[in-house]
Every structure is written in structure tokens, then in C-alpha cells.
Design a protein around this motif. Structure first.
Motif, PDB file in Angstrom:
ATOM      1  N   HIS A  21      -5.111   1.039   1.652  1.00  0.00           N
ATOM      2  CA  HIS A  21      -4.466   0.593   2.894  1.00  0.00           C
ATOM      3  C   HIS A  21      -5.492   0.640   4.017  1.00  0.00           C
ATOM      4  CE1 HIS A  21      -0.423   0.694   1.155  1.00  0.00           C
ATOM      5  NE2 HIS A  21      -0.899   1.706   0.449  1.00  0.00           N
ATOM      6  N   GLU A  22      -5.548  -0.434   4.806  1.00  0.00           N
ATOM      7  CA  GLU A  22      -6.555  -0.551   5.862  1.00  0.00           C
ATOM      8  C   GLU A  22      -6.073   0.020   7.188  1.00  0.00           C
ATOM      9  OE1 GLU A  22      -7.402  -4.708   6.102  1.00  0.00           O
ATOM     10  OE2 GLU A  22      -8.385  -4.748   4.147  1.00  0.00           O
ATOM     11  N   ASP A  23      -7.041   0.394   8.019  1.00  0.00           N
ATOM     12  CA  ASP A  23      -6.806   0.830   9.395  1.00  0.00           C
ATOM     13  C   ASP A  23      -5.866   2.031   9.447  1.00  0.00           C
ATOM     14  OD1 ASP A  23      -7.172   0.817  12.104  1.00  0.00           O
ATOM     15  OD2 ASP A  23      -5.768  -0.816  12.504  1.00  0.00           O
ATOM     16  N   CYS A  24      -6.322   3.141   8.887  1.00  0.00           N
ATOM     17  CA  CYS A  24      -5.510   4.366   8.843  1.00  0.00           C
ATOM     18  C   CYS A  24      -6.015   5.376   9.862  1.00  0.00           C
ATOM     19  CB  CYS A  24      -5.556   4.967   7.447  1.00  0.00           C
ATOM     20  SG  CYS A  24      -4.867   3.875   6.194  1.00  0.00           S
ATOM     21  N   TRP A  25      -5.080   6.085  10.452  1.00  0.00           N
ATOM     22  CA  TRP A  25      -5.369   7.104  11.453  1.00  0.00           C
ATOM     23  C   TRP A  25      -4.735   8.406  10.998  1.00  0.00           C
ATOM     24  CZ3 TRP A  25      -7.811   6.037  16.270  1.00  0.00           C
ATOM     25  CH2 TRP A  25      -8.189   4.710  16.440  1.00  0.00           C
ATOM     26  N   THR A  26      -5.395   9.534  11.297  1.00  0.00           N
ATOM     27  CA  THR A  26      -4.935  10.815  10.783  1.00  0.00           C
ATOM     28  C   THR A  26      -4.838  11.852  11.898  1.00  0.00           C
ATOM     29  OG1 THR A  26      -6.001  10.332   8.697  1.00  0.00           O
ATOM     30  CG2 THR A  26      -5.427  12.608   9.088  1.00  0.00           C
ATOM     31  N   SER A  55      -3.019  17.246   6.961  1.00  0.00           N
ATOM     32  CA  SER A  55      -3.417  16.007   7.619  1.00  0.00           C
ATOM     33  C   SER A  55      -2.422  14.907   7.259  1.00  0.00           C
ATOM     34  CB  SER A  55      -4.826  15.594   7.177  1.00  0.00           C
ATOM     35  OG  SER A  55      -5.754  16.570   7.594  1.00  0.00           O
ATOM     36  N   TYR A  56      -1.795  14.340   8.271  1.00  0.00           N
ATOM     37  CA  TYR A  56      -0.860  13.240   8.071  1.00  0.00           C
ATOM     38  C   TYR A  56      -1.553  11.938   8.466  1.00  0.00           C
ATOM     39  CZ  TYR A  56       2.693  16.821   7.685  1.00  0.00           C
ATOM     40  OH  TYR A  56       3.425  17.903   7.278  1.00  0.00           O
ATOM     41  N   ALA A  57      -1.527  10.973   7.577  1.00  0.00           N
ATOM     42  CA  ALA A  57      -2.172   9.683   7.845  1.00  0.00           C
ATOM     43  C   ALA A  57      -1.116   8.597   7.977  1.00  0.00           C
ATOM     44  CB  ALA A  57      -3.137   9.338   6.723  1.00  0.00           C
ATOM     45  N   GLU A  58      -1.342   7.707   8.941  1.00  0.00           N
ATOM     46  CA  GLU A  58      -0.481   6.544   9.141  1.00  0.00           C
ATOM     47  C   GLU A  58      -1.382   5.322   9.222  1.00  0.00           C
ATOM     48  OE1 GLU A  58       2.727   4.691  12.309  1.00  0.00           O
ATOM     49  OE2 GLU A  58       1.879   6.653  12.687  1.00  0.00           O
ATOM     50  N   CYS A  59      -1.046   4.304   8.434  1.00  0.00           N
ATOM     51  CA  CYS A  59      -1.838   3.077   8.415  1.00  0.00           C
ATOM     52  C   CYS A  59      -1.095   1.969   9.159  1.00  0.00           C
ATOM     53  CB  CYS A  59      -2.126   2.647   6.978  1.00  0.00           C
ATOM     54  SG  CYS A  59      -2.991   3.931   6.045  1.00  0.00           S
ATOM     55  N   ARG A  60      -1.853   0.972   9.558  1.00  0.00           N
ATOM     56  CA  ARG A  60      -1.276  -0.135  10.332  1.00  0.00           C
ATOM     57  C   ARG A  60      -0.127  -0.808   9.598  1.00  0.00           C
ATOM     58  NH1 ARG A  60      -2.931  -3.327  14.539  1.00  0.00           N
ATOM     59  NH2 ARG A  60      -4.986  -2.377  14.581  1.00  0.00           N
ATOM     60  N   ASP A  61      -0.185  -0.888   8.277  1.00  0.00           N
ATOM     61  CA  ASP A  61       0.872  -1.562   7.504  1.00  0.00           C
ATOM     62  C   ASP A  61       2.087  -0.679   7.262  1.00  0.00           C
ATOM     63  OD1 ASP A  61      -0.078   0.200   5.595  1.00  0.00           O
ATOM     64  OD2 ASP A  61      -0.697  -1.337   4.173  1.00  0.00           O
TER      65      ASP A  61
END
Length: 81
Positions: A58-63, A69-75
């Protein structure tokens, strides 16, 4: 003038008057203002997250770095580590 021509002329005249009135009325109306758009990146930075790039395909992920660590991606993909 036949009935169909008269009906068309009457309808066209009414349409022209309504169009002109609509344009004049619209010229004096205030344009609606939309709230400023906030980008995904700005939203993530504001939440204190760090850019981590691609995760699990998955592209463009922020943590959000912390105990977990919780990551959320643009999609919309969410994961934790």
C-alpha cells in the motif's frame, strides 16, 4: 401563425424572460464559499504522524510512532506493529 408556432413562441419567450431574470438575480447573490480543502499529508502531519512510504503493498503510508505503531495509508489500509 398556427397553434404549434404560437405555443413555441410563447414558451420560448417565457424561457428567455426566466433566463434573463435568473442571470440578473444571480449577479447579486453571494457566491457560496467552500471550506479550504485539507490534503491527506497535511492531515497526517497535524496528527503527528511520520511518513513511512509503502507498507504491505500500500502506497503513501503514515505512522504514529509509540508503544505500538499504527499505520494509515492513503487508500484506507490500516495496520499496527
Amino acid at each position: 401563425m398556427t397553434i404549434s408556432k404560437r405555443a413555441f413562441a410563447t414558451g420560448a419567450a417565457a424561457w428567455a424572460v426566466l433566463t434573463i431574470l435568473g442571470v440578473v438575480a444571480g449577479a447579486h447573490a453571494a457566491a457560496p464559499t467552500l471550506p479550504p480543502a485539507i490534503s491527506f499529508e497535511d492531515e497526517q502531519r497535524k496528527a503527528g504522524r511520520e511518513y513511512w512510504g509503502d507498507l504491505d503493498g500500500h502506497e503513501d503510508c503514515w505512522t504514529q510512532v509509540g508503544d505500538t505503531s499504527y499505520a494509515e495509508c492513503r487508500d484506507g489500509y490500516l495496520t499496527s506493529s
